[in-house]
Design a protein around this motif. Structure first.
Motif, PDB file in Angstrom:
ATOM      1  N   ASP A  53      58.821 -51.740  17.443  1.00  0.00           N
ATOM      2  CA  ASP A  53      59.843 -51.616  18.487  1.00  0.00           C
ATOM      3  C   ASP A  53      59.324 -52.340  19.735  1.00  0.00           C
ATOM      4  OD1 ASP A  53      61.535 -50.848  20.546  1.00  0.00           O
ATOM      5  OD2 ASP A  53      61.518 -48.717  20.042  1.00  0.00           O
ATOM      6  N   THR A  54      59.991 -53.407  20.130  1.00  0.00           N
ATOM      7  CA  THR A  54      59.532 -54.223  21.244  1.00  0.00           C
ATOM      8  C   THR A  54      59.434 -53.424  22.533  1.00  0.00           C
ATOM      9  OG1 THR A  54      60.511 -56.178  20.248  1.00  0.00           O
ATOM     10  CG2 THR A  54      59.972 -56.326  22.577  1.00  0.00           C
ATOM     11  N   ALA A  55      60.438 -52.618  22.851  1.00  0.00           N
ATOM     12  CA  ALA A  55      60.422 -51.832  24.085  1.00  0.00           C
ATOM     13  C   ALA A  55      59.253 -50.857  24.080  1.00  0.00           C
ATOM     14  CB  ALA A  55      61.739 -51.095  24.261  1.00  0.00           C
ATOM     15  N   GLU A  56      59.004 -50.256  22.938  1.00  0.00           N
ATOM     16  CA  GLU A  56      57.890 -49.307  22.828  1.00  0.00           C
ATOM     17  C   GLU A  56      56.549 -50.034  22.943  1.00  0.00           C
ATOM     18  OE1 GLU A  56      56.286 -45.504  22.619  1.00  0.00           O
ATOM     19  OE2 GLU A  56      58.351 -46.120  22.911  1.00  0.00           O
ATOM     20  N   ALA A  57      56.444 -51.216  22.364  1.00  0.00           N
ATOM     21  CA  ALA A  57      55.211 -51.997  22.444  1.00  0.00           C
ATOM     22  C   ALA A  57      54.917 -52.410  23.893  1.00  0.00           C
ATOM     23  CB  ALA A  57      55.305 -53.233  21.543  1.00  0.00           C
ATOM     24  N   ILE A  58      55.947 -52.807  24.621  1.00  0.00           N
ATOM     25  CA  ILE A  58      55.784 -53.182  26.029  1.00  0.00           C
ATOM     26  C   ILE A  58      55.351 -51.965  26.842  1.00  0.00           C
ATOM     27  CG2 ILE A  58      57.060 -53.908  28.094  1.00  0.00           C
ATOM     28  CD1 ILE A  58      58.733 -55.694  26.153  1.00  0.00           C
ATOM     29  N   HIS A  59      55.983 -50.839  26.583  1.00  0.00           N
ATOM     30  CA  HIS A  59      55.634 -49.592  27.274  1.00  0.00           C
ATOM     31  C   HIS A  59      54.184 -49.218  26.991  1.00  0.00           C
ATOM     32  CE1 HIS A  59      55.900 -45.462  28.695  1.00  0.00           C
ATOM     33  NE2 HIS A  59      55.587 -45.029  27.491  1.00  0.00           N
ATOM     34  N   ARG A  60      53.800 -49.284  25.727  1.00  0.00           N
ATOM     35  CA  ARG A  60      52.432 -48.933  25.353  1.00  0.00           C
ATOM     36  C   ARG A  60      51.421 -49.851  26.039  1.00  0.00           C
ATOM     37  NH1 ARG A  60      51.218 -46.112  20.883  1.00  0.00           N
ATOM     38  NH2 ARG A  60      52.939 -44.914  21.731  1.00  0.00           N
ATOM     39  N   ALA A  61      51.733 -51.136  26.093  1.00  0.00           N
ATOM     40  CA  ALA A  61      50.842 -52.087  26.767  1.00  0.00           C
ATOM     41  C   ALA A  61      50.718 -51.758  28.251  1.00  0.00           C
ATOM     42  CB  ALA A  61      51.351 -53.513  26.571  1.00  0.00           C
ATOM     43  N   ALA A  62      51.811 -51.356  28.875  1.00  0.00           N
ATOM     44  CA  ALA A  62      51.773 -50.992  30.299  1.00  0.00           C
ATOM     45  C   ALA A  62      50.907 -49.753  30.521  1.00  0.00           C
ATOM     46  CB  ALA A  62      53.184 -50.756  30.815  1.00  0.00           C
ATOM     47  N   LEU A  63      50.994 -48.778  29.623  1.00  0.00           N
ATOM     48  CA  LEU A  63      50.164 -47.580  29.746  1.00  0.00           C
ATOM     49  C   LEU A  63      48.685 -47.922  29.586  1.00  0.00           C
ATOM     50  CD1 LEU A  63      52.270 -45.016  27.656  1.00  0.00           C
ATOM     51  CD2 LEU A  63      52.176 -45.242  30.145  1.00  0.00           C
ATOM     52  N   ILE A  64      48.387 -48.766  28.612  1.00  0.00           N
ATOM     53  CA  ILE A  64      47.002 -49.196  28.389  1.00  0.00           C
ATOM     54  C   ILE A  64      46.477 -49.933  29.618  1.00  0.00           C
ATOM     55  CG2 ILE A  64      45.564 -50.791  27.040  1.00  0.00           C
ATOM     56  CD1 ILE A  64      47.363 -50.015  24.600  1.00  0.00           C
ATOM     57  N   ASP A  65      47.278 -50.839  30.169  1.00  0.00           N
ATOM     58  CA  ASP A  65      46.882 -51.577  31.371  1.00  0.00           C
ATOM     59  C   ASP A  65      46.633 -50.629  32.540  1.00  0.00           C
ATOM     60  OD1 ASP A  65      47.019 -53.983  30.049  1.00  0.00           O
ATOM     61  OD2 ASP A  65      48.967 -54.551  30.916  1.00  0.00           O
ATOM     62  N   ARG A  66      47.479 -49.612  32.658  1.00  0.00           N
ATOM     63  CA  ARG A  66      47.348 -48.653  33.768  1.00  0.00           C
ATOM     64  C   ARG A  66      46.017 -47.900  33.659  1.00  0.00           C
ATOM     65  NH1 ARG A  66      48.374 -47.927  38.865  1.00  0.00           N
ATOM     66  NH2 ARG A  66      49.205 -45.922  39.423  1.00  0.00           N
ATOM     67  N   ILE A  67      45.670 -47.459  32.462  1.00  0.00           N
ATOM     68  CA  ILE A  67      44.399 -46.753  32.269  1.00  0.00           C
ATOM     69  C   ILE A  67      43.227 -47.703  32.498  1.00  0.00           C
ATOM     70  CG2 ILE A  67      42.930 -45.535  30.622  1.00  0.00           C
ATOM     71  CD1 ILE A  67      45.491 -44.423  29.337  1.00  0.00           C
ATOM     72  N   ASN A  68      43.324 -48.918  31.988  1.00  0.00           N
ATOM     73  CA  ASN A  68      42.236 -49.887  32.191  1.00  0.00           C
ATOM     74  C   ASN A  68      42.034 -50.200  33.676  1.00  0.00           C
ATOM     75  OD1 ASN A  68      41.385 -50.183  29.527  1.00  0.00           O
ATOM     76  ND2 ASN A  68      42.915 -51.746  29.104  1.00  0.00           N
ATOM     77  N   ASP A  69      43.128 -50.360  34.426  1.00  0.00           N
ATOM     78  CA  ASP A  69      43.030 -50.589  35.869  1.00  0.00           C
ATOM     79  C   ASP A  69      42.342 -49.398  36.546  1.00  0.00           C
ATOM     80  OD1 ASP A  69      44.295 -53.027  35.634  1.00  0.00           O
ATOM     81  OD2 ASP A  69      46.244 -52.290  36.345  1.00  0.00           O
ATOM     82  N   PHE A  70      42.720 -48.212  36.151  1.00  0.00           N
ATOM     83  CA  PHE A  70      42.112 -46.998  36.697  1.00  0.00           C
ATOM     84  C   PHE A  70      40.622 -46.971  36.397  1.00  0.00           C
ATOM     85  CE2 PHE A  70      40.592 -42.682  35.989  1.00  0.00           C
ATOM     86  CZ  PHE A  70      40.917 -42.065  37.187  1.00  0.00           C
TER      87      PHE A  70
END
Length: 97
Positions: A53-70
């Protein structure tokens, strides 16, 4: 497959966990537990099979990026502002309430 509402809730929950992890008013144990859960989520999401699911994949990538930034610099973490509900009554059948 998740809905936009589910993704919004998941993002807000992640933001709450990130905020708790750096909250000086929280106990040391609470901050440690929050960081442990964040690391567990990051590991789960980065080792999971690719999403179809493209929308879910984009969302998951954003969550991963948010944790990595943190994780790069928790002291610079700034919580994302919540999206405010629009004014007025929700759209729908008022008789159903």
């Amino acid at each position: 497959m998740s809905s936009e509402v589910e993704r919004a809730v998941e993002f807000r929950a992640l933001e709450a966990m990130l905020s708790l992890a750096v909250n000086p008013l929280a106990s040391t144990q609470a901050r440690a537990i929050a960081r442990s859960h964040l690391n567990d989520l990051l590991k789960q999401w980065t080792t999971a099979a690719p999403l179809t699911d493209t929308a879910e994949a984009i969302h998951r990538a954003a969550l991963i990026d948010r944790i990595n930034d943190f994780n790069r610099d928790p002291a610079k973490f700034i919580p994302a502002k919540p999206i405010e509900a629009p004014p007025g009554m929700p759209i729908g059948d008022e008789d159903a309430f």
